[in-house]
Design a protein around this motif. Structure first.
Motif, mmCIF file in Angstrom:
data_model
loop_
_atom_site.group_PDB
_atom_site.id
_atom_site.type_symbol
_atom_site.label_atom_id
_atom_site.label_comp_id
_atom_site.label_asym_id
_atom_site.label_seq_id
_atom_site.Cartn_x
_atom_site.Cartn_y
_atom_site.Cartn_z
ATOM 1 N N ILE A 165 0.881 -1.160 0.000
ATOM 2 C CA ILE A 165 0.000 0.000 0.000
ATOM 3 C C ILE A 165 0.922 1.214 0.000
ATOM 4 C CG2 ILE A 165 -1.904 1.189 1.133
ATOM 5 C CD1 ILE A 165 -2.534 -1.667 0.164
ATOM 6 N N ILE B 116 -9.382 -1.075 0.085
ATOM 7 C CA ILE B 116 -8.116 -1.798 0.282
ATOM 8 C C ILE B 116 -8.369 -3.288 0.408
ATOM 9 C CG2 ILE B 116 -6.201 -2.174 1.877
ATOM 10 C CD1 ILE B 116 -6.175 0.813 2.423
ATOM 11 N N LYS C 218 2.284 -2.037 4.708
ATOM 12 C CA LYS C 218 1.764 -0.672 4.765
ATOM 13 C C LYS C 218 2.560 0.103 5.811
ATOM 14 C CE LYS C 218 -2.503 1.899 5.920
ATOM 15 N NZ LYS C 218 -1.834 2.758 6.930
ATOM 16 N N ASP D 146 -5.932 1.700 10.206
ATOM 17 C CA ASP D 146 -5.016 0.634 10.607
ATOM 18 C C ASP D 146 -5.730 -0.387 11.488
ATOM 19 O OD1 ASP D 146 -3.007 1.928 9.239
ATOM 20 O OD2 ASP D 146 -2.236 2.944 11.008
#
Length: 301
Positions: free
Chosen positions: A10, A100, A114, A131
């Motif tokens: 990402i 995502i 990420k 997150d």
């Protein structure tokens, strides 16, 4: 054959080569995996303008995306010179859990990498709501890269739950150790195994005093936890000097341990009934994940 065949990065929407970028690129090169780079970005001003004047909206959106595609193309060309196979994509969407996770399902990577949000004045990772959602919902191992860690990890710590020996617990512990071992093999890093026993004394008394019935209960539980931990360590051939049985709440002991041990990656379980959910969700989770001065690798059961 490496466990990593496909890595999903990402990438930073600000078009910077961050800790996650460097970690993913190095791991792809070392393992021979294909590196998928994805930027999720949606400019709010362009989107708002499109509500007023749709005629120029498409051109503005295209120009915005094209700038990021050019940057990814340049990075892909450079990585190709290092022998890294790459693909890249820019998705016009806010960096949110659903787009995502949809992309994860489409790409089917072996690991997602990420960045954690880094604050230099705090010297720690601060996890955002996104997150936290990804930690709970991402179906594949998910690494939050830290700028405080080496690009090539030297010490990897697998945090297991030795409180019980059930099929569910054993399966998750084996997955945690397997991921940590695979990463350590790729990086030629030391693998350490750690368990922090949150005994009844630490739950009631912050100072951890062991008196009266609390002390007796702790003494009765300790041998079982120690046996469970040693059985896990022996099963996975972890050397004795790399086995660490800690006493106390994981939210306090694990960050302290990885800091003192100069660890680069802390591997945790992330599923309901796992160590992460039972001990770390809520304020405990914020404490350990924000305080740990290293990268975090979350493993689903």
């Amino acid at each position: 054959m490496s466990q990593y065949q496909r890595i999903l990065l990402i990438a930073d929407s600000a078009m910077r080569r961050t800790a996650a970028f460097e970690q993913a690129a190095w791991l792809a090169r070392r393992s021979g995996a294909e590196l998928h780079m994805a930027i999720f970005d949606r400019n709010a001003i362009i989107a708002a303008a499109g509500e007023i004047n749709s005629r120029g909206y498409a051109d503005a959106e295209s120009a915005w995306l094209q700038q990021r595609r050019r940057w990814l193309s340049d990075q892909a060309a450079e990585l190709a010179g290092l022998g890294i196979r790459t693909r890249f994509e820019v998705i016009w969407a806010k960096a949110a859990a659903k787009p995502i996770l949809d992309h994860v399902a489409e790409v089917a990577p072996d690991i997602v990498i990420k960045d954690g949000r880094y604050e230099s004045h705090l010297r720690r990772l601060l996890f955002t709501p996104l997150d936290w959602q990804l930690l709970r919902l991402c179906p594949v191992p998910l690494m939050f890269a830290s700028e405080l860690s080496h690009v090539v990890p030297k010490r990897i710590v697998a945090a297991v739950d030795a409180s019980y020996r059930t099929v569910e617990h054993d399966e998750l512990n084996h997955r945690i150790i397997k991921q940590a071992l695979s990463l350590s093999i790729q990086c030629d890093a030391e693998l350490h195994l750690v368990y922090s026993m949150a005994g009844p004394n630490s739950m009631i008394d912050a100072d951890g005093s062991r008196v009266g019935a609390i002390g007796e209960l702790y003494a009765s539980l300790l041998p079982t936890h120690q046996r469970n931990f040693e059985a896990l360590a022996k099963l996975h051939s972890v050397p004795e000097d790399r086995r660490h049985f800690l006493d106390g709440q994981p939210a306090k002991t694990l960050p302290r341990f990885v800091r003192a041990d100069h660890s680069d990656v802390l591997v945790l379980g992330s599923t309901r009934h796992s160590m992460l959910d039972r001990f770390l969700m809520g304020t405990n989770a914020e404490a350990i994940l924000d305080a740990a001065p290293c990268s975090i690798l979350a493993v689903k059961s």
